[in-house]
Design an enzyme around this catalytic site. Structure first.
Site, PDB file in Angstrom:
ATOM      1  N   LYS A  67       4.061   0.869   9.655  1.00 47.15           N
ATOM      2  CA  LYS A  67       4.238   2.107   8.896  1.00 47.15           C
ATOM      3  C   LYS A  67       3.643   3.299   9.650  1.00 47.15           C
ATOM      4  O   LYS A  67       4.172   4.403   9.550  1.00 47.15           O
ATOM      5  CB  LYS A  67       3.594   1.964   7.519  1.00 47.15           C
ATOM      6  N   GLU A 113       0.879  -1.162   0.000  1.00 46.29           N
ATOM      7  CA  GLU A 113       0.000   0.000   0.000  1.00 46.29           C
ATOM      8  C   GLU A 113       0.922   1.219   0.000  1.00 46.29           C
ATOM      9  O   GLU A 113       1.803   1.302   0.859  1.00 46.29           O
ATOM     10  CB  GLU A 113      -0.879  -0.011   1.263  1.00 46.29           C
ATOM     11  N   ARG A 167       4.942 -12.812   9.694  1.00 45.89           N
ATOM     12  CA  ARG A 167       5.632 -11.565   9.375  1.00 45.89           C
ATOM     13  C   ARG A 167       6.951 -11.492  10.128  1.00 45.89           C
ATOM     14  O   ARG A 167       7.136 -12.132  11.159  1.00 45.89           O
ATOM     15  CB  ARG A 167       4.763 -10.344   9.642  1.00 45.89           C
TER      16      ARG A 167
HETATM   17  P1  ATP Z   1       2.605  -2.291   8.093  1.00 45.34           P
HETATM   18  O1  ATP Z   1       1.778  -3.116   9.016  1.00 45.34           O
HETATM   19  O2  ATP Z   1       4.049  -2.230   8.447  1.00 45.34           O
HETATM   20  O3  ATP Z   1       2.041  -0.962   7.822  1.00 45.34           O
HETATM   21  P2  ATP Z   1       1.430  -3.501   5.852  1.00 45.34           P
HETATM   22  O4  ATP Z   1       1.239  -4.957   5.929  1.00 45.34           O
HETATM   23  O5  ATP Z   1       0.245  -2.649   6.065  1.00 45.34           O
HETATM   24  O6  ATP Z   1       2.637  -3.095   6.752  1.00 45.34           O
HETATM   25  P3  ATP Z   1       1.614  -3.382   3.033  1.00 45.34           P
HETATM   26  O7  ATP Z   1       2.093  -2.269   2.201  1.00 45.34           O
HETATM   27  O8  ATP Z   1       0.161  -3.707   3.017  1.00 45.34           O
HETATM   28  O9  ATP Z   1       2.073  -3.071   4.484  1.00 45.34           O
HETATM   29  O10 ATP Z   1       2.468  -4.679   2.769  1.00 45.34           O
HETATM   30  C1  ATP Z   1       2.852  -5.130   1.499  1.00 45.34           C
HETATM   31  C2  ATP Z   1       3.240  -6.571   1.614  1.00 45.34           C
HETATM   32  O11 ATP Z   1       4.330  -6.731   2.500  1.00 45.34           O
HETATM   33  C3  ATP Z   1       2.098  -7.408   2.148  1.00 45.34           C
HETATM   34  O12 ATP Z   1       2.011  -8.587   1.391  1.00 45.34           O
HETATM   35  C4  ATP Z   1       2.499  -7.685   3.560  1.00 45.34           C
HETATM   36  O13 ATP Z   1       1.977  -8.901   3.991  1.00 45.34           O
HETATM   37  C5  ATP Z   1       4.028  -7.689   3.474  1.00 45.34           C
HETATM   38  N1  ATP Z   1       4.600  -7.303   4.767  1.00 45.34           N
HETATM   39  C6  ATP Z   1       4.365  -6.198   5.470  1.00 45.34           C
HETATM   40  N2  ATP Z   1       5.018  -6.202   6.642  1.00 45.34           N
HETATM   41  C7  ATP Z   1       5.718  -7.365   6.677  1.00 45.34           C
HETATM   42  C8  ATP Z   1       6.597  -7.976   7.619  1.00 45.34           C
HETATM   43  N3  ATP Z   1       6.892  -7.379   8.777  1.00 45.34           N
HETATM   44  N4  ATP Z   1       7.123  -9.170   7.311  1.00 45.34           N
HETATM   45  C9  ATP Z   1       6.842  -9.768   6.150  1.00 45.34           C
HETATM   46  N5  ATP Z   1       6.023  -9.256   5.224  1.00 45.34           N
HETATM   47  C10 ATP Z   1       5.453  -8.072   5.469  1.00 45.34           C
HETATM   48 MG    MG Z   2      -1.475  -3.333   4.715  1.00 39.70          MG
END
Ligand code: ATP
Ligand code: MG
Length: 563
Positions: free
Chosen positions: A276, A42, A266
């Site tokens: 984020k 995102e 994760r």
């Molecule tokens: P955050 O919770 O840090 O804001 P998010 O999951 O909302 O992260 P996205 O931009 O939606 O962030 O994530 C893009 C991809 O990266 C998704 O497939 C998500 O599952 C993966 N991802 C995000 N954080 C992690 C992590 N800590 N470890 C592994 N994969 C991750």
């Molecule tokens: Mg997300």
């Protein structure tokens, strides 16, 4: 098949992670005949090391199976998304060494998603609900009790179509109604209790501008976006496991290509935060200098800190793919960058905490050039010449007036090797009125030139040095962990993660380096012998250099903690 080939085959199987095993099964049973993954960020912030893990996984699977991997921006929530983030994400993925097969945006599918919503409405599988957020969640009750249907649930398809089209046309205010999937109000999985598909939101979208007043929810948009792109394996983190039935419900009920969602744990690392939202807060409240502050766990921060793409790949490999959440020690990340830089980085000499040493038997005004090896791990890196003279800078910590046990560096009467140069015997020191040591004295042995023993006598200590007259002073930023506790997310009552910021996460000093450090570009990375790995920062300009410490040579942090 020979026995040997057979055992090779088994070995290969053993080393496969659970996702690869699922994929193998799909390829074997014909569910899919290719592998097509995607990385779906995102664009609401910069990518962090957790994303790097997901990038290495998704692009890595595509490489391994000769398949494809898309980069898809999951831009369904216009209130937080920006083009700056899109650009930084592309830069980071490229820097990690991956090239996506297609660049897509969920927002490109808004029309298709809308048309599909109309179809679900016509099929009696979605309805417009005017209940408030609170009422909706109250009516869902709890997983063990039956949910309550509101009066909107039984509207006719015609009425729902009319209302939904008018939602899109802007006839109703933000938040006044939503479109919900009509699934099962009694499901033990709360996500299946008539989840929201669309909300009304008058927000400017970074790509579609003001075209849309209604926006799809993540759960409705994600699976369909995967489906449109022909994704076979939709890899995501564990928290989406409970969303999987919903993911499947949408593609089934729309009768479109059904990818397989697979969840993995994760990545969590100690001494930092990874959400984020929290990283954004650190930036907005200026606890750090920006998203790429070298203390941030962002990919851009790690890059500026001196991490290499290879070190991050190594880290992702070592962490592996798990089905259960765990916390990885920050020390592993540091280990990985040392592993990589040890092979690649030039060695240079720089003194971070200088004190002057005068070689009393060395001719005044004389300078000689000393040959030094660039990297003992890689002979092809060659040699360089560095100036040596009567007055040198050495580290304050390399002298003790009264040595402790096993101290082999400079103390009165002790002979020490000066790296690449000579053996020097310490003869004493001078202090100021406060008792602070301001000068150290020594005598060199001209026969030990090159730092080699002339007569086989053994020298226990070797130290680095720079010629005082020729030294190049530059700013050095010594970074430490951003937080002083292992899990800043786990704040005590009345505190937030910000209360655990490490006040000593950045120390700025002036260091003195050998002259060759002057003619380097931003991004130049080297090892300051005995002191750690450093990288020239982009804030450097002209004559002025700034070096960031990537990491020390040993895990001094752990030792500090155990004191
Ligand atoms: P955050 O919770 O840090 O804001 P998010 O999951 O909302 O992260 P996205 O931009 O939606 O962030 O994530 C893009 C991809 O990266 C998704 O497939 C998500 O599952 C993966 N991802 C995000 N954080 C992690 C992590 N800590 N470890 C592994 N994969 C991750
Ligand atoms: Mg997300």
């Amino acid at each position: 098949m020979t026995n040997e080939a057979n055992s090779e085959g088994n070995k290969e199987k053993e080393s496969k992670n659970f996702i690869e095993q699922i994929i193998d099964e799909h390829l074997k049973n014909g569910r899919f005949n290719k592998v097509h993954t995607r990385f779906p960020p995102e664009p609401n912030g910069y990518l962090h090391i957790g994303h790097a893990k997901s990038i290495c996984l998704n692009f890595g699977l595509a490489e391994k199976y000769n398949g494809k991997c898309n980069l898809r921006f999951d831009d369904t929530n216009p209130s937080k998304e920006e083009t700056e983030y899109v650009e930084s994400i592309k830069e980071d993925v490229k820097w990690l060494g991956f090239q996506w097969d297609g660049e897509y945006y969920a927002s490109d599918y808004f029309q298709q998603l809308y048309d599909w919503a109309l179809q679900l409405i016509k099929d009696g599988k979605a309805y417009v609900c005017e209940c408030s957020q609170e009422t909706i969640s109250q009516n869902r009750t709890t997983p063990t009790r039956e949910g309550i249907a509101c009066e909107h649930r039984n509207r006719s398809a015609e009425e729902n179509l009319d209302l939904f089209q008018r939602m899109k046309a802007g006839e109703f205010p933000d938040g006044s109604m939503v479109l919900r999937a009509k699934i099962d109000l009694n499901s033990p999985n709360m996500h299946m209790r008539d989840p929201i598909m669309y909300r009304i939101m008058r927000a400017h979208h970074h790509r579609t501008g003001d075209d849309w007043l209604i926006y799809p929810m993540y759960d409705y948009a994600h699976g369909e976006s995967d489906s449109i792109e022909g994704i076979t394996h939709s890899v995501c983190t564990l928290e989406f496991e409970v969303h999987r039935p919903l993911y499947e419900w949408f593609v089934q009920n729309l009768n479109i290509h059904a990818p397989q969602q697979i969840e993995f744990a994760r990545l969590n690392i100690n001494y930092t935060v990874m959400s984020k939202r929290k990283l954004l807060q650190l930036v907005n409240e200026k606890h750090v200098s920006g998203w790429d502050d070298p203390r941030m766990p962002t990919i851009s921060g790690l890059r500026r800190r001196g991490y290499t793409p290879e070190s991050i790949h190594l880290f992702a490999d070592k962490v592996g793919i798990a089905k259960r959440e765990n916390v990885i020690d920050m020390g592993l990340l540091e280990f990985c960058v040392r592993e990589d830089l040890n092979k690649k980085a030039d060695r240079r000499m720089a003194v971070l905490d200088p004190v002057k040493l005068i070689i009393t038997n060395y001719p005044e005004g004389q300078t000689e050039m000393i040959e030094a090896v660039n990297n003992h791990e890689d002979e092809s890196k060659g040699k360089r010449m560095i100036p040596f003279s009567r007055e040198l800078y050495i580290e304050r910590g390399d002298f003790m007036e009264e040595p402790s046990k096993k101290y082999h560096r400079m103390y009165p009467g002790n002979e020490v090797r000066f790296r690449y140069a000579y053996f020097i015997t310490c003869t004493g020191c001078k202090k100021n009125e406060e008792g602070e040591i301001i000068e150290i004295y020594g005598e060199y042995d001209p026969a030990s030139k090159g730092g080699n023993s002339p007569d086989g006598r053994k020298i226990k200590g070797t130290i680095h040095w720079v010629s005082a007259e020729h030294a190049y002073p530059f700013e050095t930023r010594l970074y430490d962990r951003l937080f002083s506790v292992e899990n800043p997310d786990d704040a005590e009552e009345g505190k937030t993660f910000l209360d655990y910021l490490n006040p000593e996460s950045l120390t700025t000093i002036i260091a003195y380096g050998e002259p060759s450090l002057k003619d380097t570009e931003a991004g130049y990375s080297c090892q300051f012998e005995r002191m750690g790995y450093f990288i020239k920062d982009k804030d450097s300009s002209g004559e002025k250099s700034i070096f960031n410490r990537t990491t020390g040579l040993r895990d001094s942090w752990a030792k500090e903690q155990n004191k």
